[in-house]
Design a protein around this motif. Structure first.
Motif, PDB file in Angstrom:
ATOM      1  N   GLU A 125      -4.949  48.261  23.329  1.00 61.94           N
ATOM      2  CA  GLU A 125      -3.767  47.529  23.782  1.00 61.94           C
ATOM      3  C   GLU A 125      -3.075  48.289  24.915  1.00 61.94           C
ATOM      4  O   GLU A 125      -2.969  49.512  24.879  1.00 61.94           O
ATOM      5  N   GLY A 126      -2.580  47.545  25.884  1.00 63.62           N
ATOM      6  CA  GLY A 126      -1.914  48.150  27.025  1.00 63.62           C
ATOM      7  C   GLY A 126      -0.450  48.401  26.775  1.00 63.62           C
ATOM      8  O   GLY A 126       0.116  47.993  25.747  1.00 63.62           O
ATOM      9  N   PRO A 127       0.221  49.063  27.717  1.00 61.74           N
ATOM     10  CA  PRO A 127       1.654  49.372  27.558  1.00 61.74           C
ATOM     11  C   PRO A 127       2.518  48.132  27.423  1.00 61.74           C
ATOM     12  O   PRO A 127       3.502  48.143  26.690  1.00 61.74           O
ATOM     13  N   ALA A 128       2.170  47.052  28.132  1.00 62.95           N
ATOM     14  CA  ALA A 128       2.983  45.832  28.050  1.00 62.95           C
ATOM     15  C   ALA A 128       2.979  45.260  26.635  1.00 62.95           C
ATOM     16  O   ALA A 128       3.999  44.743  26.150  1.00 62.95           O
ATOM     17  N   PHE A 129       1.841  45.346  25.955  1.00 63.94           N
ATOM     18  CA  PHE A 129       1.751  44.856  24.577  1.00 63.94           C
ATOM     19  C   PHE A 129       2.667  45.675  23.665  1.00 63.94           C
ATOM     20  O   PHE A 129       3.425  45.108  22.861  1.00 63.94           O
ATOM     21  N   LEU A 130       2.603  46.986  23.767  1.00 69.98           N
ATOM     22  CA  LEU A 130       3.453  47.832  22.930  1.00 69.98           C
ATOM     23  C   LEU A 130       4.926  47.601  23.245  1.00 69.98           C
ATOM     24  O   LEU A 130       5.771  47.545  22.338  1.00 69.98           O
ATOM     25  N   ARG A 131       5.229  47.456  24.531  1.00 71.52           N
ATOM     26  CA  ARG A 131       6.620  47.259  24.927  1.00 71.52           C
ATOM     27  C   ARG A 131       7.170  45.945  24.372  1.00 71.52           C
ATOM     28  O   ARG A 131       8.323  45.882  23.927  1.00 71.52           O
ATOM     29  N   SER A 132       6.353  44.900  24.358  1.00 72.84           N
ATOM     30  CA  SER A 132       6.832  43.617  23.853  1.00 72.84           C
ATOM     31  C   SER A 132       7.167  43.690  22.376  1.00 72.84           C
ATOM     32  O   SER A 132       8.188  43.139  21.936  1.00 72.84           O
ATOM     33  N   PHE A 133       6.362  44.383  21.584  1.00 71.21           N
ATOM     34  CA  PHE A 133       6.639  44.478  20.151  1.00 71.21           C
ATOM     35  C   PHE A 133       7.844  45.369  19.868  1.00 71.21           C
ATOM     36  O   PHE A 133       8.646  45.070  18.976  1.00 71.21           O
ATOM     37  N   SER A 134       7.982  46.459  20.613  1.00 70.19           N
ATOM     38  CA  SER A 134       9.156  47.315  20.392  1.00 70.19           C
ATOM     39  C   SER A 134      10.441  46.576  20.764  1.00 70.19           C
ATOM     40  O   SER A 134      11.469  46.720  20.081  1.00 70.19           O
ATOM     41  N   GLN A 135      10.391  45.762  21.825  1.00 67.34           N
ATOM     42  CA  GLN A 135      11.569  44.987  22.201  1.00 67.34           C
ATOM     43  C   GLN A 135      11.891  43.923  21.155  1.00 67.34           C
ATOM     44  O   GLN A 135      13.060  43.673  20.857  1.00 67.34           O
ATOM     45  N   ARG A 136      10.871  43.303  20.587  1.00 64.10           N
ATOM     46  CA  ARG A 136      11.109  42.296  19.550  1.00 64.10           C
ATOM     47  C   ARG A 136      11.708  42.932  18.303  1.00 64.10           C
ATOM     48  O   ARG A 136      12.596  42.355  17.661  1.00 64.10           O
ATOM     49  N   LEU A 137      11.216  44.121  17.928  1.00 65.99           N
ATOM     50  CA  LEU A 137      11.791  44.819  16.781  1.00 65.99           C
ATOM     51  C   LEU A 137      13.254  45.166  17.027  1.00 65.99           C
ATOM     52  O   LEU A 137      14.119  44.939  16.169  1.00 65.99           O
ATOM     53  N   SER A 138      13.530  45.714  18.195  1.00 65.01           N
ATOM     54  CA  SER A 138      14.903  46.102  18.512  1.00 65.01           C
ATOM     55  C   SER A 138      15.815  44.887  18.595  1.00 65.01           C
ATOM     56  O   SER A 138      16.957  44.918  18.101  1.00 65.01           O
ATOM     57  N   ARG A 139      15.326  43.811  19.187  1.00 66.48           N
ATOM     58  CA  ARG A 139      16.142  42.603  19.310  1.00 66.48           C
ATOM     59  C   ARG A 139      16.432  41.995  17.933  1.00 66.48           C
ATOM     60  O   ARG A 139      17.546  41.544  17.659  1.00 66.48           O
ATOM     61  N   GLY A 140      15.436  41.993  17.055  1.00 67.19           N
ATOM     62  CA  GLY A 140      15.662  41.482  15.715  1.00 67.19           C
ATOM     63  C   GLY A 140      16.692  42.285  14.953  1.00 67.19           C
ATOM     64  O   GLY A 140      17.520  41.734  14.207  1.00 67.19           O
TER      65      GLY A 140
END
Length: 835
Positions: free
Chosen positions: A394-409
């Motif tokens: 997985e690339g950095p964009a994939f990891l970044r999207s999940f970390s942002q979703r966790l933080s936003r939730g």
């Protein structure tokens, strides 16, 4: 006699003719083809031989016999001139061809433009004729004002540019001038800071804050290896790189001159705690290009008095005020030079006193707004050139999207906005826990639950955020393991999708690391829990997976923040599904933050009704925890009761382990010293701390300057203390605070200052460096921040007795603690003497 004169005359003519012929021959020597071939070869090897080289050439080349050294020198000079002239002629011919081609293109373009102008003139004349004809036909039935009303009725939703909107352009230009005065002028008194650093150690630039302006302000100046247009595109999409930004809406856009644009922006920010409302901003953003090619994007809050459309109003938000902010970008070789400014008035007076410092610190603005923007840009640049992937490809964009979703939730759970469907339950109920519930709209996508209940609370603790978060991560099984089956069987089905139950094992197992996100100290990992089937309650066997981010483990600076956020996942979760994020956030507070009474805190409204579970007169940190539990609507009361017991169990455990995460020495006997960094560091010379300080001075000197301060390695800390105390350099240590007072001096330093150890606190660095040097700590801070040290040229300082002390050289360097913090700076004077 006549015959003799004639003979002499003829002889004279012959002599003159012979002489003239000889001179002409020496000046215009003719060379054979063989000689020219030899000379060309020699010229290719050496185009400008000296006298000795020419003599050697004449000796070694038989074909050149009869030619002297002077003639050979003339040939080489002429040949060099011809070569130079030939090269220049070639360049002129090439340039002439380019200019001729460009001239031809311009001529063609001019002809095309003239044709277009003629066509536009004809169209304009035709439209004028048609318009006059239309007015004459409808003059009897339609008034001119009716045409204006019809035009407004047919206009689109977004307002169009008109003569009335010129006031917006004037306002935008005023905002631009105000911003440029901050970015490049002296409108704000900026000072460099070391507590907040640029994202990359190799970055060139500095971060500044201001403590004398209205509100809070921070500024960064650095070089970024990306083109300006890409930087503007990234920074305008604030929600993509700022975890604190909830939403950015462009509600209106108007074109401006020179390709610029004016936008009306509505921005919402999350609240970091449950003790205060979220903030929103109604701003005007102006994008323009300067004459020198620089890009300017500035933004400022506007109101109805500024002749702009009215802003959206949301009751759950407190309207903040953005003063002139933005970014100035200069294109340069290899990237861009950017000046980034954030200047805000966060209405700190509306915040409870206990968390008010979070809204009054310019350093926190730099840390939470400036640094994340630069980090995101830097990672975007590195991802463009580096295509490496992390775990599982997985690339950095994939990891970044999940970390942002966790933080936003997690942020959504803390704030609980009504527009997201959250409803507060039992707002007036006593206790430390806030309960809210949300009905899900797409029940079919969420298996066997259609609602989510959230339990959240805030605790005031005297702890180090990173230390407590590490304990919570390592001892997960202690606070997560609770036998829910003993309370109610109805909680097993939906809840086991989110939380382990009594039939779940491997709670303390190590997670699988997916990689690092934008933040170097943030990791994204997956945790697996073993679960045994429970047929009676419709719970199948299999594994329970949690996606988790953990950050801030190395954060020890101003407003240190550590987070442990997790959410249940499985293979059926879609990319746009909202994650049920739960977890902890710990934010350090200044030691002088007071504590409000419960009555004052409850008076802020339902959204601020979080009570304090553990109170102290001077709390050092605030812990925010939130847990989301899925359930079926008809079981709301039972699930709420069990969820409350679960969170109370977590709170009880957090209070128990908080004693292990307290700062060292924070007991009643030393609490008074801990409240003041200067008092804390001012310890007797023979104490253990003095020995530790001596060790840190030597280690930091070695790591920053690359050499030993003593010229050799020393065996122990005790010997280092003695060597520092009796070192020939006058070594001083001063606090790295807003008031850099002197904390320690060796014997040579005390002699230089003409003072005693008890009087050191009365001396500041600027007082010592005063005089004709015009040095101050703020003037050399950028250099210290960039390379870890600064060298001062020869000069003089002032002792406590106001005597001048000259020195040949001085060096200032960072003294770093074991945790990476910079509690103080060291200053050493070399070869000093009184004058």
């Amino acid at each position: 006699m006549a015959i003799t004169e004639n003979a002499v005359g003829e002889t004279s003519k012959r002599v003159k003719g012979a002489k003239s012929g000889h001179e002409q021959g020496s000046k215009y020597t003719r060379y054979t083809e063989a000689q020219i071939e030899v000379l060309e070869k020699v010229y290719a090897e050496c185009s400008n031989p000296n006298y000795f080289q020419r003599s050697k050439i004449l000796r070694e080349q038989p074909n050149l016999r009869g030619i002297d050294s002077k003639q050979l020198k003339v040939w080489f000079q002429n040949h060099r001139s011809r070569e130079k002239q030939k090269k220049e002629n070639g360049e002129l011919l090439a340039e002439n061809k380019k200019l001729a081609a460009a001239n031809e293109l311009l001529r063609e373009e001019n002809d095309c433009l003239q044709q277009k102008v003629a066509q536009l003139i004809c169209e304009n004349e035709y439209l004028q004729t048609q318009f006059l004809s239309l007015i004459s036909r409808n003059k009897a039935t339609t008034k001119t004002t009716d045409l204006g009303l019809a035009a407004r009725a047919n206009s689109p939703q977004l307002p169009l540019w008109s003569a009335d909107n010129n006031s917006l352009l004037v306002l935008a230009e005023e905002i631009r001038e105000e911003f440029l005065c901050k970015a490049t002028g002296t409108a704000v008194n900026w000072k460099a800071i070391l507590t907040v650093k640029l994202p990359s150690p190799s970055s060139v630039g500095a971060i500044y804050v201001s403590d004398t302006c209205i509100g809070v302000a921070a500024r960064a100046c650095t070089i970024i290896p990306i083109e300006p247009v890409k930087i503007i595109e990234i920074l305008k999409d604030r929600a993509s790189w700022s975890r604190n930004c909830r939403n950015v809406d462009v509600l209106a856009e108007y074109p401006a001159g020179n390709g610029g644009a004016i936008e009306l922006i509505y921005t919402q920010y999350y609240a970091p705690t449950t003790m205060a409302c979220a903030r929103d901003f109604w701003t005007l953003r102006y994008t323009s290009v300067s004459v020198d090619g620089s890009f300017v994007v500035c933004e400022k809050s506007v109101s109805g008095s500024d002749a702009v459309p009215s802003s959206p109003a949301v009751l759950e938000f407190v309207r903040g005020r953005m003063l002139a902010s933005g970014y100035l970008i200069h294109p340069c070789e290899g990237g861009s030079i950017i000046h980034l400014i954030d200047h805000l008035d966060l209405e700190a007076s509306s915040v409870p006193e206990v968390v008010r410092p979070l809204y009054e610190s310019s350093e926190l603005v730099a840390k939470n707004m400036i640094v994340p923007a630069l980090e995101y840009i830097e990672h975007t640049a590195s991802e463009t050139h580096d295509k490496r992937s992390h775990a599982y490809g997985e690339g950095p964009a994939f990891l970044r999207s999940f970390s942002q979703r966790l933080s936003r939730g997690f942020n959504d759970a803390i704030t609980g906005f009504t527009e997201d469907g959250w409803t507060l339950l039992d707002a007036d109920a006593p206790g430390d826990i806030i309960v809210s519930v949300k009905r899900l709209k797409n029940f079919e996508d969420n298996r066997n639950y259609d609602s989510v209940i959230c339990m959240k609370a805030s605790l005031l603790l005297q702890v180090l955020p990173a230390k407590l978060m590490m304990l919570l991560k390592e001892r997960r099984s202690c606070w997560m393991n609770i036998n829910l089956a003993d309370h109610s069987a109805v909680f097993l089905g939906p809840a086991c999708f989110a939380f382990p139950g009594s039939r779940t094992y491997n709670l303390s197992g190590t997670g699988v690391l997916l990689g690092h996100t934008n933040y170097e100290d943030e990791i994204l990992e997956v945790l697996r829990f073993d679960r045994i089937a429970h047929p009676q309650h419709n719970v199948s066997s299999g594994d329970l997976y949690h996606l988790q981010i953990c950050n801030g483990m190395e954060d020890s600076g101003v407003g240190a923040c550590s987070e442990l956020i997790f959410a249940p996942i499985d293979r059926t979760i879609t990319n746009d599904a909202v994650l049920l994020s739960s977890g902890f956030r710990i934010i350090s507070l200044p030691s002088n933050a007071g504590l409000q009474s419960s009555a004052n805190m409850n008076s802020t409204g339902p959204s601020n009704a979080t009570n304090v579970g553990t109170a102290a007169s001077k709390p050092s940190s605030v812990l925010i925890l939130a847990f989301q539990f899925p359930f079926e609507t008809h079981l709301q009361d039972k699930v709420a009761s069990i969820a409350r017991k679960y969170v109370q169990h977590v709170i009880s455990y957090v209070k128990n382990i908080s004693l292990e995460a307290m700062p060292s020495g924070s007991n009643p006997e030393t609490a008074s010293n801990k409240s003041d960094p200067a008092t804390r560091l001012m310890i007797a010379p023979d104490s253990t701390y003095a020995a530790t300080l001596a060790n840190l001075i030597c280690q930091s000197y070695r790591s920053n300057l690359g050499v030993e301060i003593f010229g050799c390695n020393c065996p122990s800390t005790d010997s280092l203390l003695e060597l520092i105390r009796h070192h020939q350099y006058a070594i001083l240590c001063f606090a790295f605070t807003s008031l850099p007072v002197c904390l320690y001096a060796n014997q040579a330093g005390l002699d230089l200052l003409e003072t005693t150890a008890n009087n050191l606190l009365s001396l500041t660095v600027d007082r010592i460096l005063g005089g004709s040097n015009n040095f101050s700590l703020s003037s050399i801070l950028p250099t210290i921040m960039q390379q870890g040290y600064a060298i001062l040229p020869p000069g003089y300082c002032i002792s406590e007795m106001n005597r001048r002390v000259s020195y040949e050289q001085a060096v200032v360097w960072q003294v770093q603690g074991s945790d990476g913090s910079v509690p103080c700076l060291a200053l050493a004077f070399m070869n000093w003497s009184f004058t």
